[in-house]
Design an enzyme around this catalytic site. Sequence first.
Site, PDB file in Angstrom:
ATOM      1  N   HIS A 194      31.898  35.778  38.535  1.00 47.99           N
ATOM      2  CA  HIS A 194      32.036  37.170  38.969  1.00 47.99           C
ATOM      3  C   HIS A 194      31.078  37.518  40.091  1.00 47.99           C
ATOM      4  O   HIS A 194      31.329  38.414  40.879  1.00 47.99           O
ATOM      5  CB  HIS A 194      31.927  38.113  37.777  1.00 47.99           C
ATOM      6  CG  HIS A 194      33.148  38.054  36.934  1.00 47.99           C
ATOM      7  ND1 HIS A 194      33.275  37.180  35.886  1.00 47.99           N
ATOM      8  CD2 HIS A 194      34.343  38.691  37.055  1.00 47.99           C
ATOM      9  CE1 HIS A 194      34.478  37.305  35.369  1.00 47.99           C
ATOM     10  NE2 HIS A 194      35.144  38.217  36.057  1.00 47.99           N
ATOM     11  N   ARG A 301      38.247  46.695  37.504  1.00 47.71           N
ATOM     12  CA  ARG A 301      37.392  45.980  36.537  1.00 47.71           C
ATOM     13  C   ARG A 301      36.382  46.969  35.955  1.00 47.71           C
ATOM     14  O   ARG A 301      35.239  47.043  36.407  1.00 47.71           O
ATOM     15  CB  ARG A 301      36.652  44.831  37.226  1.00 47.71           C
ATOM     16  CG  ARG A 301      37.532  43.651  37.620  1.00 47.71           C
ATOM     17  CD  ARG A 301      36.664  42.525  38.180  1.00 47.71           C
ATOM     18  NE  ARG A 301      37.358  41.262  38.210  1.00 47.71           N
ATOM     19  CZ  ARG A 301      37.921  40.716  39.298  1.00 47.71           C
ATOM     20  NH1 ARG A 301      37.880  41.357  40.444  1.00 47.71           N
ATOM     21  NH2 ARG A 301      38.515  39.543  39.222  1.00 47.71           N
ATOM     22  N   ARG A 337      41.962  48.250  33.856  1.00 51.47           N
ATOM     23  CA  ARG A 337      41.804  47.224  32.818  1.00 51.47           C
ATOM     24  C   ARG A 337      40.739  47.673  31.837  1.00 51.47           C
ATOM     25  O   ARG A 337      39.670  48.148  32.249  1.00 51.47           O
ATOM     26  CB  ARG A 337      41.401  45.892  33.456  1.00 51.47           C
ATOM     27  CG  ARG A 337      41.217  44.808  32.398  1.00 51.47           C
ATOM     28  CD  ARG A 337      40.975  43.471  33.006  1.00 51.47           C
ATOM     29  NE  ARG A 337      39.641  43.354  33.576  1.00 51.47           N
ATOM     30  CZ  ARG A 337      39.197  42.257  34.195  1.00 51.47           C
ATOM     31  NH1 ARG A 337      40.011  41.225  34.345  1.00 51.47           N
ATOM     32  NH2 ARG A 337      37.989  42.203  34.674  1.00 51.47           N
ATOM     33  N   GLU A 438      45.771  35.104  30.829  1.00 50.51           N
ATOM     34  CA  GLU A 438      44.669  34.304  31.363  1.00 50.51           C
ATOM     35  C   GLU A 438      44.214  33.233  30.374  1.00 50.51           C
ATOM     36  O   GLU A 438      43.255  32.524  30.610  1.00 50.51           O
ATOM     37  CB  GLU A 438      43.508  35.181  31.833  1.00 50.51           C
ATOM     38  CG  GLU A 438      43.157  36.342  30.952  1.00 50.51           C
ATOM     39  CD  GLU A 438      42.134  37.288  31.581  1.00 50.51           C
ATOM     40  OE1 GLU A 438      41.631  37.054  32.689  1.00 50.51           O
ATOM     41  OE2 GLU A 438      41.831  38.301  30.928  1.00 50.51           O
ATOM     42  N   ASN A 461      41.841  33.268  37.539  1.00 51.09           N
ATOM     43  CA  ASN A 461      40.458  32.773  37.443  1.00 51.09           C
ATOM     44  C   ASN A 461      40.189  32.214  36.050  1.00 51.09           C
ATOM     45  O   ASN A 461      39.672  31.108  35.890  1.00 51.09           O
ATOM     46  CB  ASN A 461      39.455  33.896  37.713  1.00 51.09           C
ATOM     47  CG  ASN A 461      39.740  34.602  39.002  1.00 51.09           C
ATOM     48  OD1 ASN A 461      40.333  34.031  39.896  1.00 51.09           O
ATOM     49  ND2 ASN A 461      39.331  35.852  39.112  1.00 51.09           N
ATOM     50  N   ASP A 462      40.544  33.007  35.053  1.00 46.63           N
ATOM     51  CA  ASP A 462      40.325  32.539  33.691  1.00 46.63           C
ATOM     52  C   ASP A 462      41.386  31.530  33.273  1.00 46.63           C
ATOM     53  O   ASP A 462      41.097  30.604  32.516  1.00 46.63           O
ATOM     54  CB  ASP A 462      40.302  33.730  32.718  1.00 46.63           C
ATOM     55  CG  ASP A 462      38.928  34.385  32.684  1.00 46.63           C
ATOM     56  OD1 ASP A 462      37.932  33.642  32.646  1.00 46.63           O
ATOM     57  OD2 ASP A 462      38.852  35.618  32.730  1.00 46.63           O
ATOM     58  N   ARG A 472      33.791  28.532  34.695  1.00 44.16           N
ATOM     59  CA  ARG A 472      33.930  28.983  36.094  1.00 44.16           C
ATOM     60  C   ARG A 472      32.597  29.349  36.729  1.00 44.16           C
ATOM     61  O   ARG A 472      32.507  29.566  37.933  1.00 44.16           O
ATOM     62  CB  ARG A 472      34.930  30.145  36.200  1.00 44.16           C
ATOM     63  CG  ARG A 472      34.554  31.358  35.388  1.00 44.16           C
ATOM     64  CD  ARG A 472      35.722  32.328  35.247  1.00 44.16           C
ATOM     65  NE  ARG A 472      35.711  33.371  36.260  1.00 44.16           N
ATOM     66  CZ  ARG A 472      36.356  34.531  36.125  1.00 44.16           C
ATOM     67  NH1 ARG A 472      37.081  34.782  35.050  1.00 44.16           N
ATOM     68  NH2 ARG A 472      36.299  35.425  37.071  1.00 44.16           N
ATOM     69  N   CYS A 509      46.426  38.780  39.753  1.00 41.76           N
ATOM     70  CA  CYS A 509      45.259  39.535  40.208  1.00 41.76           C
ATOM     71  C   CYS A 509      44.005  38.661  40.259  1.00 41.76           C
ATOM     72  O   CYS A 509      42.914  39.153  40.521  1.00 41.76           O
ATOM     73  CB  CYS A 509      45.017  40.764  39.338  1.00 41.76           C
ATOM     74  SG  CYS A 509      44.627  40.352  37.639  1.00 41.76           S
TER      75      CYS A 509
END
Length: 577
Positions: A194, A301, A337, A438, A461-462, A472, A509
């Site tokens: 992040h 987020r 979210r 995810e 990403n996840d 990550r 996303c």
Amino acid sequence: MTFSIFGLAVSQGIAIGRAHLVSHAIMEVAQYQLRDKDIPAEISRLEKAFATTAAELESLRAEATAPGSPAELSAFLDLHTMILADPMLAEEPKVLIRDRRCNAEWALVQQMQQVTAQFDEFDDPYLRERKQDIVQVVERVIKALQGKPRKLAKRGKDEDLIVIAHDLSPADTIQFKNLRIGGFVTDLGGATSHTAIVARSLAIPAVVGMHHARPLIQDDDLLIVDGTRGALIIDPDERILEEYRLKKTALELQRSKLKRLKTAHAATLDGVDISLQANIELPQDMADVKAVDADGVGLFRTEFLFMNRDDLPDENEQFEAYRTVAKAMMGKVVTIRTLDIGADKEAKALRGAERIQPNPALGLRAIRYCLAEPQIFMAQLRAILRASHYGKVRLLIPMLAHASEVDQALAMIEAAKVQLRAQKVKFDEDIEIGGMVEVPAAALALGPFLKQLDFLSIGTNDLIQYTLAIDRTDEAVAHLYDPLHPAVLRLISLVIQTGQRAGLAVSVCGEMAGDPKMTRLLLGMGLRTFSMHPSQVLEIKQQILMADAGQLAGKVARLLRMEESERVRELLVKINA
Ligand code: PEP
Ligand code: MG
């Protein structure tokens, strides 16, 4: 002398500026082994840091004795001076340096941990609290060792400030929004951590996973961060500087040309409309969203509202933040979210509920955390529902894997609606509820999602992290973090196809959506909604305008049959040519 070191390129662009060393957390100091011949110098480095710290405390004491200064300050400085002089801290680390050949920072932190461990056993709360004083004193010495300046380094007219850190948390990085930071470099970190994501959202060049940059750099060193190549150039000579100044100007020119696309309609050559939405972390990002005229907010987020503070944002504060965004988008979609806290995203105020998690990315994060903390979740749900009265708000739930999680989350949303109705508070009764895909389990068993949800958003990403079992945030395995792994691509394609066949809107996303090298691939998989940092929207639009969705479908179908990432990569180069 000019030299370069390389890490992971995580945020494009070039920054030329002066180094500003920061230490994030004392526990995160680097550890390295010394050669025998370097041991005396390391010990004298430690002694100098103790002397600097003692002088610092001494000068603070001069201020503390000035008329009007609180008496506690003087007592506190006495205590810190005493701790600093204690052989347990001043001498024992030298033994560690000698015996274990480790660097001074590491030796000091090891010793501190040993000393403070005993404090936890004390019954007397006063004595237990003294542990914090020891930590603070050690922190001062570490800063002196690392050369942390009291003030920000001075900058020339065209020079940016370049933050150099062993590690930065997303919470640290988000604070750069309010500072003029030209770029940053960290020793730890992965490309979709992040911290890296925030760097991209700020459009500041960044390189992470450098391993040993921090010990090699001094405050005020002249640096070039090449966020495209993942390079850091230290003490560049005039020739290199000139070359990079030209590159920087060319990039800026390219960016400003892209601005012309702001009002262009995003559609492919064969007339397929594409929705380009923006990811945001805070309401203040709306200016960037407006600047590129994004088609909506595809991901808010919200956990960033919970960071860098000692208390929790209550329902009203959250409501104000969500309403600000909903109103600013004037009827365009705003996807909020729910709290995705945990793993690398921490919030101090939520620590009370934090458990020691051996593997936080697999632990109590996102929806799992929210279901375990219904009061926090409920306050957020009510705030989002209330904001839905002021725009086209959608609610998105992160990290779903089980049908039971969908059931429980929906039941709580329903309960929040019942409460609001009883209080006669207005909200959008038909608010759309979506789920993030995810976790591979969700991608492979979409049934409960398709039946109960209104839309899906793929968090690549996840999804990559969990499919390939790659943390990550961990630079040691960053080379294995591969968006083009056939397993990852097949999962993404499966979700797009299955979701759309069931009549659900599907977006991506994760970071892939904002990577221009991935645009044609995702278009060919059938993706029609992309959500990314505002800074990427126009570049992706440029890609869309040059693509033919019909042709890409056939090419990408072939690519999805490939068994190896390398073959995928080769074919993608041809598709992108
Ligand atoms: C993702 O996982 O792709 C995503 C968009 O969520 P985050 O990066 O915030 O985990
Ligand atoms: Mg995610």
